[in-house]
Design a protein around this motif. Structure first.
Motif, mmCIF file in Angstrom:
data_model
loop_
_atom_site.group_PDB
_atom_site.id
_atom_site.type_symbol
_atom_site.label_atom_id
_atom_site.label_comp_id
_atom_site.label_asym_id
_atom_site.label_seq_id
_atom_site.Cartn_x
_atom_site.Cartn_y
_atom_site.Cartn_z
ATOM 1 N N LEU A 12 24.335 -38.368 -30.249
ATOM 2 C CA LEU A 12 24.701 -39.682 -30.755
ATOM 3 C C LEU A 12 23.551 -40.310 -31.547
ATOM 4 O O LEU A 12 23.751 -40.807 -32.667
ATOM 5 N N GLN A 13 22.358 -40.283 -30.995
ATOM 6 C CA GLN A 13 21.237 -40.952 -31.645
ATOM 7 C C GLN A 13 20.738 -40.201 -32.880
ATOM 8 O O GLN A 13 20.320 -40.821 -33.866
ATOM 9 N N VAL A 14 20.799 -38.881 -32.865
ATOM 10 C CA VAL A 14 20.422 -38.119 -34.062
ATOM 11 C C VAL A 14 21.409 -38.421 -35.184
ATOM 12 O O VAL A 14 21.004 -38.658 -36.328
ATOM 13 N N GLU A 15 22.700 -38.425 -34.865
ATOM 14 C CA GLU A 15 23.695 -38.751 -35.891
ATOM 15 C C GLU A 15 23.479 -40.160 -36.427
ATOM 16 O O GLU A 15 23.579 -40.395 -37.630
ATOM 17 N N SER A 29 14.563 -39.041 -41.769
ATOM 18 C CA SER A 29 14.299 -37.636 -42.084
ATOM 19 C C SER A 29 14.313 -36.821 -40.797
ATOM 20 O O SER A 29 14.190 -37.357 -39.688
ATOM 21 N N TRP A 30 14.442 -35.502 -40.965
ATOM 22 C CA TRP A 30 14.376 -34.624 -39.804
ATOM 23 C C TRP A 30 13.014 -34.758 -39.121
ATOM 24 O O TRP A 30 12.924 -34.686 -37.895
ATOM 25 N N GLN A 31 11.964 -34.968 -39.894
ATOM 26 C CA GLN A 31 10.630 -35.109 -39.313
ATOM 27 C C GLN A 31 10.528 -36.373 -38.462
ATOM 28 O O GLN A 31 9.947 -36.359 -37.381
ATOM 29 N N GLU A 32 11.093 -37.474 -38.939
ATOM 30 C CA GLU A 32 11.067 -38.711 -38.159
ATOM 31 C C GLU A 32 11.810 -38.546 -36.832
ATOM 32 O O GLU A 32 11.353 -39.024 -35.781
ATOM 33 N N ILE A 33 12.954 -37.871 -36.890
ATOM 34 C CA ILE A 33 13.734 -37.632 -35.675
ATOM 35 C C ILE A 33 12.958 -36.722 -34.726
ATOM 36 O O ILE A 33 12.867 -36.991 -33.526
ATOM 37 N N ALA A 34 12.377 -35.665 -35.273
ATOM 38 C CA ALA A 34 11.591 -34.736 -34.454
ATOM 39 C C ALA A 34 10.437 -35.453 -33.769
ATOM 40 O O ALA A 34 10.188 -35.255 -32.577
ATOM 41 N N ASP A 35 9.737 -36.291 -34.514
ATOM 42 C CA ASP A 35 8.621 -37.041 -33.938
ATOM 43 C C ASP A 35 9.096 -37.929 -32.791
ATOM 44 O O ASP A 35 8.453 -38.005 -31.743
ATOM 45 N N ALA A 36 10.219 -38.595 -32.979
ATOM 46 C CA ALA A 36 10.756 -39.488 -31.951
ATOM 47 C C ALA A 36 11.168 -38.714 -30.692
ATOM 48 O O ALA A 36 11.036 -39.224 -29.577
ATOM 49 N N LEU A 37 11.647 -37.490 -30.871
ATOM 50 C CA LEU A 37 12.088 -36.677 -29.739
ATOM 51 C C LEU A 37 10.968 -35.828 -29.149
ATOM 52 O O LEU A 37 11.143 -35.213 -28.090
ATOM 53 N N GLY A 38 9.840 -35.747 -29.845
ATOM 54 C CA GLY A 38 8.717 -34.948 -29.346
ATOM 55 C C GLY A 38 8.924 -33.463 -29.487
ATOM 56 O O GLY A 38 8.460 -32.676 -28.653
ATOM 57 N N VAL A 39 9.641 -33.062 -30.548
ATOM 58 C CA VAL A 39 9.875 -31.648 -30.825
ATOM 59 C C VAL A 39 9.508 -31.367 -32.282
ATOM 60 O O VAL A 39 9.194 -32.282 -33.037
ATOM 61 N N SER A 40 9.583 -30.103 -32.685
ATOM 62 C CA SER A 40 9.279 -29.767 -34.073
ATOM 63 C C SER A 40 10.461 -30.118 -34.981
ATOM 64 O O SER A 40 11.607 -30.195 -34.535
#
Length: 68
Positions: A34-37, A45-56
């Motif tokens: 839900l939150q990624v969508e 960006s994918w990078q911003e989402i990755a940073d927020a989730l703590g993954v690559s």
């Protein structure tokens, strides 16, 4: 999910605890989708989402990029 589910996950009955762990994991997975969508819809960006989730970036892109 309720406080009861959390208490069950930490309780003495391993079978009930495992079911509660699975329920919590399923909830976390649904919330992530839900939150990624939502973030993608807002232009993240994918990078911003990755940073927020703590993954690559690669991990989050691989997991979520195929969703409409």
């Amino acid at each position: 999910m309720t406080e009861q589910t959390i208490a069950t996950a930490a309780g003495d009955d391993p079978a009930a605890g495992m079911r509660a762990v699975r329920a919590l994991r399923d909830l976390a997975d649904r919330l992530e989708v839900l939150q990624v969508e939502r973030a993608r819809g807002l232009g993240w960006s994918w990078q911003e989402i990755a940073d927020a989730l703590g993954v690559s970036r690669q991990a989050v892109h691989k997991k979520h990029s195929r969703r409409p």
